[in-house]
Enzyme design. Structure first.
Site, PDB file in Angstrom:
ATOM      1  N   THR A  12       0.810  -1.218   0.000  1.00 48.02           N
ATOM      2  CA  THR A  12       0.000   0.000   0.000  1.00 48.02           C
ATOM      3  C   THR A  12       0.844   1.269   0.000  1.00 48.02           C
ATOM      4  O   THR A  12       0.308   2.356  -0.193  1.00 48.02           O
ATOM      5  CB  THR A  12      -0.951   0.023   1.218  1.00 48.02           C
ATOM      6  N   VAL A  15       6.246   2.891  -3.001  1.00 47.77           N
ATOM      7  CA  VAL A  15       7.022   1.964  -3.824  1.00 47.77           C
ATOM      8  C   VAL A  15       6.220   0.701  -4.094  1.00 47.77           C
ATOM      9  O   VAL A  15       6.226   0.165  -5.206  1.00 47.77           O
ATOM     10  CB  VAL A  15       8.371   1.643  -3.155  1.00 47.77           C
ATOM     11  N   CYS A 160      18.436   4.523  -3.906  1.00 50.16           N
ATOM     12  CA  CYS A 160      17.950   5.009  -5.198  1.00 50.16           C
ATOM     13  C   CYS A 160      18.812   6.118  -5.779  1.00 50.16           C
ATOM     14  O   CYS A 160      18.906   6.265  -6.998  1.00 50.16           O
ATOM     15  CB  CYS A 160      16.500   5.471  -5.078  1.00 50.16           C
ATOM     16  N   HIS A 255      15.971  11.752  -9.589  1.00 47.77           N
ATOM     17  CA  HIS A 255      17.163  12.133  -8.819  1.00 47.77           C
ATOM     18  C   HIS A 255      18.279  12.518  -9.787  1.00 47.77           C
ATOM     19  O   HIS A 255      18.603  11.766 -10.713  1.00 47.77           O
ATOM     20  CB  HIS A 255      17.641  10.963  -7.957  1.00 47.77           C
ATOM     21  N   ASN A 341      13.872   7.878  -9.768  1.00 46.18           N
ATOM     22  CA  ASN A 341      14.141   7.264  -8.469  1.00 46.18           C
ATOM     23  C   ASN A 341      13.118   6.209  -8.064  1.00 46.18           C
ATOM     24  O   ASN A 341      13.454   5.235  -7.375  1.00 46.18           O
ATOM     25  CB  ASN A 341      14.221   8.336  -7.374  1.00 46.18           C
TER      26      ASN A 341
END
Length: 364
Positions: A12, A15, A160, A255, A341
């Protein structure tokens, strides 16, 4: 081809949601098991993420009907083995709690591909970037033997923020031009902090020059990724020496890293560096992997690129975009690099690792 049933722990969260989105219509994997905290357990997945679904694509209706399981109920996952051959771990909690939970799944015979840093510095757990260190997967049998696990194991993804520059650095090393010193300044998107993440009052019109633990991880993890397997353990490489400064900037995704690098005795020209990046592939049989871009590094000549809004989605978010390569007044050369990222740096990279592990025979 019969698809492999897979699960997501922390399904949930931000990611976890992107794992669910990227696994939609995956030719090898079938998302059949979603798990999260006890407060979400028992709900339809669609209800559990209602009002906070983050991916740009709609939730797959079939996945939305899955019942969210309690991630702590490992026995439930074992009973549903037909729905859970292995799991992607995207849990958002303390490192000690995460480590315990992931070990419980591995001990139960369920392999874990983790986005957490909880196991990244364990000497028998590989930190995988498939284009750089696929050989580190060969430590899995030693990990299983040492921990007395049967079919389960743990592999992790790196931080990341290092994805954007480590692959270009690796490409140069593999071509015979190892980098000995790196100075990096990152500009990291707010999505890297999860959801709801950084307060809008803190980030809008602002830059935050500190991300807790980020610089330490960014300086240590590359040495493990470039390291060697010795007697069933991964021994860190001695080089490159890395100095990293991390900043949070008001960008949603993407990023960026500004990198200054110094080579050893062999110093490639600017043109040779570009040629190396253009021809870099590295991952064996990458053309057969659903998530692997044909060219993981794309160089852009425009002086004002890369930019998050214009470049982060290249190759469905899996390409590293590099630009502004030029001589450095203090070291040898400098460049700017960008990666998505949440995709390359998180869920997409985890799926690519799973594809590689399937190809190597570690998951089935």
């Amino acid at each position: 081809m019969t698809k492999i049933p897979v699960g997501i722990l922390g399904a949930t969260g931000m990611v976890g949601q992107h794992y669910a989105a990227l696994l939609r219509d995956h030719p090898w994997f079938d998302l059949s098991f979603v798990a999260a905290s006890a407060r979400s357990a028992g709900q339809r997945y669609a209800d559990a993420v209602a009002g906070r679904w983050q991916p740009s694509t709609d939730l797959d209706a079939r996945v939305g009907e899955l019942v969210v399981e309690d991630a702590y109920d490992v026995g439930r996952a074992i009973k549903q083995r037909k729905k859970c051959a292995f799991v992607f771990s995207a849990v958002e909690m303390g490192l000690e709690e995460t480590a315990t939970l992931e070990c419980a799944y591995a001990e139960a015979g369920i392999p874990v591909i983790s986005n957490s840093s909880a196991h990244r510095f364990a000497s028998d757990v590989p930190v995988l970037i498939p284009e750089i260190n696929p050989r580190h997967a060969t430590i899995i049998p030693a990990q299983q033997k040492a921990r007395k696990w049967d079919k389960g194991f743990i592999v992790t993804k790196p931080n990341c923020s290092i994805q954007s520059y480590l692959i270009p650095i690796c490409a140069l090393a593999q071509a015979g031009f190892p980098v000995e010193r790196i100075i990096v300044t990152t500009m990291q998107a707010v999505s890297g902090a999860g959801h709801p993440g950084v307060s809008s009052l803190d980030i809008i019109g602002n830059v935050i020059p500190y991300i807790d633990g980020e610089e330490e991880k960014s300086e240590k993890e590359p040495l493990k990724i470039f390291g060697s397997i010795v007697n069933g353990k991964i021994v860190d490489a001695k080089n490159p020496n890395i100095s990293v400064t991390c900043n949070r900037v008001p960008v949603v995704d993407g990023h960026m890293a500004c990198v200054n690098m110094e080579f050893g005795k062999k110093k490639p020209s600017i043109d040779i560096i570009k040629e190396i990046w253009a021809s870099f592939k590295a991952l064996p049989q990458a053309e057969n992997f659903p998530s692997a871009p044909a060219r993981p590094i794309v160089y852009v000549e425009d002086a004002n690129r890369p930019q998050p809004r214009k470049d982060r989605d290249k190759g469905k978010g899996m390409i590293i975009t590099v630009g502004r390569l030029r001589p450095c007044n203090l070291l040898d050369a400098r460049f700017t690099a960008l990666s998505h990222n949440i995709i390359r740096g998180a869920a997409g990279g985890g799926i690519l690792s799973a594809e590689m592990l399937k190809h190597l025979g570690y998951i089935s």
